[in-house]
Design an enzyme around this catalytic site. Structure first.
Site, PDB file in Angstrom:
ATOM      1  N   LEU A 136       0.840  -1.200   0.000  1.00 19.59           N
ATOM      2  CA  LEU A 136       0.000   0.000   0.000  1.00 19.59           C
ATOM      3  C   LEU A 136       0.874   1.249   0.000  1.00 19.59           C
ATOM      4  CD1 LEU A 136      -2.529  -1.370   2.607  1.00 19.59           C
ATOM      5  CD2 LEU A 136      -2.986  -0.993   0.174  1.00 19.59           C
TER       6      LEU A 136
ATOM      7  N   HIS B 118       2.519 -10.498   9.940  1.00 17.09           N
ATOM      8  CA  HIS B 118       3.681 -10.831   9.118  1.00 17.09           C
ATOM      9  C   HIS B 118       4.327 -12.099   9.667  1.00 17.09           C
ATOM     10  CE1 HIS B 118       7.040 -10.126   6.430  1.00 17.09           C
ATOM     11  NE2 HIS B 118       7.848 -10.408   7.443  1.00 17.09           N
TER      12      HIS B 118
HETATM   13  C1  GRF Z   1       0.100 -15.686   6.476  1.00 27.40           C
HETATM   14  O1  GRF Z   1       1.213 -16.467   6.797  1.00 27.40           O
HETATM   15  C2  GRF Z   1       0.411 -14.234   6.753  1.00 27.40           C
HETATM   16  O2  GRF Z   1       1.321 -14.027   7.834  1.00 27.40           O
HETATM   17  C3  GRF Z   1       1.054 -13.809   5.484  1.00 27.40           C
HETATM   18  O3  GRF Z   1       0.321 -14.453   4.477  1.00 27.40           O
HETATM   19  C4  GRF Z   1      -0.207 -15.679   4.993  1.00 27.40           C
HETATM   20  C5  GRF Z   1      -1.690 -15.620   4.707  1.00 27.40           C
HETATM   21  O4  GRF Z   1      -2.345 -16.710   5.093  1.00 27.40           O
HETATM   22  N1  GRF Z   1       1.065 -12.375   5.299  1.00 27.40           N
HETATM   23  P1  GRF Z   1      -3.970 -16.725   5.060  1.00 27.40           P
HETATM   24  O5  GRF Z   1      -4.431 -16.171   3.734  1.00 27.40           O
HETATM   25  O6  GRF Z   1      -4.469 -15.889   6.214  1.00 27.40           O
HETATM   26  O7  GRF Z   1      -4.298 -18.171   5.232  1.00 27.40           O
END
Ligand code: GRF
Length: 195
Positions: A93, A109
């Site tokens: 973003l 994250h």
């Molecule tokens: C997660 O590991 C999150 O930390 C990262 O992307 C992944 C998304 O997983 N940013 P989901 O779509 O919530 O299953």
């Protein structure tokens, strides 16, 4: 009752964990699940939960990030969220968009920030020989994966771990950490959660 919008790009397992947590005496409710990927399987999961969904395909705007963000922001403003949760939302973003929602946008994250901002966090932790990995919930600021930390959960790195096996164990912690942080944050409590 606080209103929470959730932005996803993929499967949406964090979105499901957040939505499932906002029940009973929880001071917030999900009001919108939005995605930049119309084919995101998480949109179907959100609909199964009875949540309003919208897809704003970033490809339709080509390189015009501002136009994409304005279209997304228009849907967000209609939903009137008090808090926006980025949950596997993979578009970076712009500072202009972040400033519009500054102080009420969170992100999860899959690393122990400030280590490994960006992508391929588990492979990088393994390559570095780290003994532990984990995930972080932080406030979103214009710098990528850099805002004030609101929570972290650690997992030990096991012998024989691959990025996939480590990611699976970290994801299970994400599903506990994000709801715990959100519950505090919607009540104005920024005390970090450590799991
Ligand atoms: C997660 O590991 C999150 O930390 C990262 O992307 C992944 C998304 O997983 N940013 P989901 O779509 O919530 O299953």
């Amino acid at each position: 009752m606080k209103r929470v919008a959730i932005l996803i790009s993929g499967g949406g397992s964090n979105m499901v964990a957040l939505a499932a947590s906002m029940k009973g005496d929880h001071p917030a409710r999900p009001v919108l699940v939005a995605s930049n990927e119309p084919s995101a399987s998480g949109l179907g999961r959100a609909q199964m939960l009875g949540l309003p969904v919208v897809a704003v395909d970033h490809r339709a705007f080509g390189k015009d990030r501002a136009a994409f963000e304005d279209a997304l922001a228009a849907h967000l403003l209609l939903a009137r969220p008090d808090v926006i949760c980025l949950a596997g939302f993979m578009r970076i973003l712009t500072p202009r968009f972040v400033e519009r929602f500054r102080g009420r946008m969170l992100n999860i994250h899959p690393s122990l920030l400030p280590r490994y901002p960006g992508l391929h966090t588990h492979a990088r932790a393994l390559a570095a020989g780290d003994a532990e990995a984990g995930c972080t919930v932080h406030e979103v600021t214009p710098a990528l994966d850099d805002g004030p930390i609101l929570g972290q959960a650690k997992v030990p790195v096991a012998a024989g771990d691959t990025p996939e096996t480590l990611a699976a164990r970290v994801l299970a912690r994400e599903h506990l950490l994000y709801p715990a942080v959100l519950r505090r944050f919607v009540q104005g409590d920024r005390t970090p959660v450590f799991l």
